[in-house]
Each structure stands twice: as C-alpha cells, then as structure tokens.
Scaffold this motif. Structure first.
Motif, PDB file in Angstrom:
ATOM      1  N   GLN A  34       0.850  -1.194   0.000  1.00 54.94           N
ATOM      2  CA  GLN A  34       0.000   0.000   0.000  1.00 54.94           C
ATOM      3  C   GLN A  34       0.883   1.240   0.000  1.00 54.94           C
ATOM      4  O   GLN A  34       1.819   1.351   0.794  1.00 54.94           O
ATOM      5  CB  GLN A  34      -0.920   0.005   1.228  1.00 54.94           C
ATOM      6  CG  GLN A  34      -1.885  -1.158   1.251  1.00 54.94           C
ATOM      7  CD  GLN A  34      -2.805  -1.151   0.040  1.00 54.94           C
ATOM      8  OE1 GLN A  34      -3.468  -0.155  -0.238  1.00 54.94           O
ATOM      9  NE2 GLN A  34      -2.829  -2.255  -0.685  1.00 54.94           N
ATOM     10  N   VAL A  35       0.585   2.149  -0.901  1.00 55.17           N
ATOM     11  CA  VAL A  35       1.343   3.392  -1.031  1.00 55.17           C
ATOM     12  C   VAL A  35       0.452   4.562  -0.634  1.00 55.17           C
ATOM     13  O   VAL A  35      -0.699   4.378  -0.250  1.00 55.17           O
ATOM     14  CB  VAL A  35       1.888   3.551  -2.471  1.00 55.17           C
ATOM     15  CG1 VAL A  35       2.888   2.445  -2.789  1.00 55.17           C
ATOM     16  CG2 VAL A  35       0.763   3.569  -3.493  1.00 55.17           C
ATOM     17  N   ALA A  36       0.970   5.762  -0.769  1.00 57.28           N
ATOM     18  CA  ALA A  36       0.265   6.968  -0.316  1.00 57.28           C
ATOM     19  C   ALA A  36      -0.700   7.499  -1.375  1.00 57.28           C
ATOM     20  O   ALA A  36      -0.682   8.675  -1.717  1.00 57.28           O
ATOM     21  CB  ALA A  36       1.267   8.039   0.080  1.00 57.28           C
ATOM     22  N   TRP A  37      -1.544   6.638  -1.906  1.00 53.84           N
ATOM     23  CA  TRP A  37      -2.579   7.062  -2.846  1.00 53.84           C
ATOM     24  C   TRP A  37      -3.906   7.155  -2.125  1.00 53.84           C
ATOM     25  O   TRP A  37      -4.232   6.320  -1.279  1.00 53.84           O
ATOM     26  CB  TRP A  37      -2.731   6.068  -3.989  1.00 53.84           C
ATOM     27  CG  TRP A  37      -1.621   6.093  -4.997  1.00 53.84           C
ATOM     28  CD1 TRP A  37      -0.744   7.110  -5.241  1.00 53.84           C
ATOM     29  CD2 TRP A  37      -1.285   5.046  -5.897  1.00 53.84           C
ATOM     30  NE1 TRP A  37       0.115   6.760  -6.245  1.00 53.84           N
ATOM     31  CE2 TRP A  37      -0.188   5.496  -6.673  1.00 53.84           C
ATOM     32  CE3 TRP A  37      -1.789   3.777  -6.125  1.00 53.84           C
ATOM     33  CZ2 TRP A  37       0.401   4.714  -7.662  1.00 53.84           C
ATOM     34  CZ3 TRP A  37      -1.199   3.000  -7.112  1.00 53.84           C
ATOM     35  CH2 TRP A  37      -0.123   3.468  -7.869  1.00 53.84           C
ATOM     36  N   GLU A  46       2.822  14.470  -1.418  1.00 53.89           N
ATOM     37  CA  GLU A  46       3.956  14.419  -2.339  1.00 53.89           C
ATOM     38  C   GLU A  46       5.152  15.158  -1.739  1.00 53.89           C
ATOM     39  O   GLU A  46       5.047  16.309  -1.326  1.00 53.89           O
ATOM     40  CB  GLU A  46       3.570  15.032  -3.679  1.00 53.89           C
ATOM     41  CG  GLU A  46       4.613  14.799  -4.751  1.00 53.89           C
ATOM     42  CD  GLU A  46       4.129  15.107  -6.148  1.00 53.89           C
ATOM     43  OE1 GLU A  46       4.992  15.246  -7.017  1.00 53.89           O
ATOM     44  OE2 GLU A  46       2.906  15.192  -6.367  1.00 53.89           O
ATOM     45  N   GLY A  47       6.278  14.462  -1.641  1.00 51.78           N
ATOM     46  CA  GLY A  47       7.488  15.031  -1.067  1.00 51.78           C
ATOM     47  C   GLY A  47       7.525  15.062   0.453  1.00 51.78           C
ATOM     48  O   GLY A  47       8.521  15.469   1.032  1.00 51.78           O
ATOM     49  N   ASP A  48       6.466  14.625   1.115  1.00 47.15           N
ATOM     50  CA  ASP A  48       6.357  14.650   2.581  1.00 47.15           C
ATOM     51  C   ASP A  48       6.410  13.217   3.109  1.00 47.15           C
ATOM     52  O   ASP A  48       5.417  12.492   3.072  1.00 47.15           O
ATOM     53  CB  ASP A  48       5.052  15.338   2.977  1.00 47.15           C
ATOM     54  CG  ASP A  48       4.878  15.495   4.476  1.00 47.15           C
ATOM     55  OD1 ASP A  48       5.487  14.731   5.256  1.00 47.15           O
ATOM     56  OD2 ASP A  48       4.096  16.370   4.871  1.00 47.15           O
ATOM     57  N   VAL A  82      12.057   4.673   0.130  1.00 43.22           N
ATOM     58  CA  VAL A  82      12.910   5.216  -0.917  1.00 43.22           C
ATOM     59  C   VAL A  82      14.029   6.058  -0.297  1.00 43.22           C
ATOM     60  O   VAL A  82      13.785   6.889   0.578  1.00 43.22           O
ATOM     61  CB  VAL A  82      12.081   6.052  -1.913  1.00 43.22           C
ATOM     62  CG1 VAL A  82      12.995   6.765  -2.916  1.00 43.22           C
ATOM     63  CG2 VAL A  82      11.079   5.171  -2.643  1.00 43.22           C
ATOM     64  N   ASP A  83      15.257   5.800  -0.763  1.00 44.24           N
ATOM     65  CA  ASP A  83      16.439   6.545  -0.309  1.00 44.24           C
ATOM     66  C   ASP A  83      16.534   6.613   1.218  1.00 44.24           C
ATOM     67  O   ASP A  83      16.820   7.661   1.800  1.00 44.24           O
ATOM     68  CB  ASP A  83      16.448   7.965  -0.898  1.00 44.24           C
ATOM     69  CG  ASP A  83      16.561   7.969  -2.415  1.00 44.24           C
ATOM     70  OD1 ASP A  83      17.215   7.061  -2.971  1.00 44.24           O
ATOM     71  OD2 ASP A  83      15.976   8.862  -3.041  1.00 44.24           O
ATOM     72  N   ALA A 121       6.024   4.536  -8.845  1.00 45.12           N
ATOM     73  CA  ALA A 121       5.852   5.880  -9.412  1.00 45.12           C
ATOM     74  C   ALA A 121       6.875   6.798  -8.747  1.00 45.12           C
ATOM     75  O   ALA A 121       7.189   6.632  -7.565  1.00 45.12           O
ATOM     76  CB  ALA A 121       4.434   6.387  -9.182  1.00 45.12           C
ATOM     77  N   PRO A 122       7.402   7.777  -9.481  1.00 46.69           N
ATOM     78  CA  PRO A 122       8.489   8.597  -8.942  1.00 46.69           C
ATOM     79  C   PRO A 122       8.132   9.453  -7.733  1.00 46.69           C
ATOM     80  O   PRO A 122       9.020   9.841  -6.976  1.00 46.69           O
ATOM     81  CB  PRO A 122       8.893   9.475 -10.128  1.00 46.69           C
ATOM     82  CG  PRO A 122       7.757   9.431 -11.074  1.00 46.69           C
ATOM     83  CD  PRO A 122       7.044   8.135 -10.847  1.00 46.69           C
ATOM     84  N   ASP A 123       6.843   9.727  -7.501  1.00 50.56           N
ATOM     85  CA  ASP A 123       6.465  10.562  -6.353  1.00 50.56           C
ATOM     86  C   ASP A 123       6.222   9.755  -5.083  1.00 50.56           C
ATOM     87  O   ASP A 123       5.980  10.325  -4.024  1.00 50.56           O
ATOM     88  CB  ASP A 123       5.237  11.415  -6.690  1.00 50.56           C
ATOM     89  CG  ASP A 123       4.023  10.592  -7.093  1.00 50.56           C
ATOM     90  OD1 ASP A 123       4.180   9.391  -7.432  1.00 50.56           O
ATOM     91  OD2 ASP A 123       2.914  11.145  -7.079  1.00 50.56           O
ATOM     92  N   LEU A 124       6.300   8.428  -5.161  1.00 52.57           N
ATOM     93  CA  LEU A 124       6.053   7.573  -3.996  1.00 52.57           C
ATOM     94  C   LEU A 124       7.325   7.378  -3.195  1.00 52.57           C
ATOM     95  O   LEU A 124       8.384   7.073  -3.750  1.00 52.57           O
ATOM     96  CB  LEU A 124       5.497   6.222  -4.440  1.00 52.57           C
ATOM     97  CG  LEU A 124       4.142   6.277  -5.141  1.00 52.57           C
ATOM     98  CD1 LEU A 124       3.756   4.902  -5.662  1.00 52.57           C
ATOM     99  CD2 LEU A 124       3.080   6.834  -4.207  1.00 52.57           C
TER     100      LEU A 124
END
Length: 135
Positions: A34-37, A46-48, A82-83, A121-124
C-alpha cells in the motif's frame, strides 16, 4: 485473539514493533503493498515522508477492514522506503503515530524496513505490505 506478540529476552526492544508474532488463526490475509494514494489514485503528501507513511498505513487499515481484520491481526509488516537513511526514523515514527491515532490502534507486529532506490511511481516514498491471520 489469534496473535501473540513477543519480545524475547536478549533481543533489542524497539518502540515501533515487536520481534516475534505467533499466529493461531485459520485464514491468512496477504495485502499488496500500500502506497500513499487516496481512493482516486492521487498521491497524498507528495514530497512529505511522514505524510506518505501515514497514508500508506491508513490504506493498510482500509484493506484490512474490508476483509474483517485490523492491525491487531497483523503478524508481519514489510516497509519499503525510498532513499532510506537513519535520520528519517523520526519522520517514519511520526507517520506511524498519526495513522495509529486515526485508526485507534497500536501497530506492533514485527516489521522489516527495506531501503530501495524507487517504487512504482516517482512521487512515492513509502510502500507497506502486511500479512494478517484471522479466524
């Protein structure tokens, strides 16, 4: 309850999870990551990082509820970050705490955190998988 959580003597005690879970239920529930959708597939936060952790955990709660389960039934969480760097741990804990407060739960199942280069997706920034046992 079908789950017993254990922190064995001789292993580190971590505030965000326990080291071992013992499950005795009769049905296994496997959640896709589950992602932040939101319900429309739009990225929340996004970015947070903390906001994405929160939304991912809320989505796990939604998926569990659909099959008659809750975080009390979770035997294992795997979180892809991520990172990842250790300095992000306070943001991770903040996101978990906010989701837990909204859900009225204490997510305490064993947890594995895995640093990754990217997700679908790159924003996840975060993806959370769960395994639960229910009767």
């Amino acid at each position: 309850m079908a789950i017993t959580l254990v922190n064995p003597e001789g292993l580190a005690k971590v505030d965000l999870y326990t080291q071992v879970s013992v499950a005795t239920g009769s049905r296994m529930v496997f959640l896709a990551g589950q992602v932040a959708w939101d319900a429309h597939g739009v990225t929340v936060g996004e970015g947070d990082f903390a906001a994405q952790v929160e939304q991912s955990y809320l989505n796990v709660g939604t998926a569990l509820a659909e099959v008659g389960a809750s975080f009390d039934d979770v035997v294992k969480l795997t979180v892809y970050l991520v990172d990842w760097t250790p300095d992000k741990m306070p943001l991770f804990a903040e996101g978990v705490a906010r989701a837990a407060a909204k859900l009225g739960v204490t997510p305490a199942a064993p947890l594995t955190g895995i640093g990754v280069a990217a997700l679908a997706a790159p924003d996840l920034l975060v993806e959370v998988e769960a395994v639960a046992i229910i009767d």
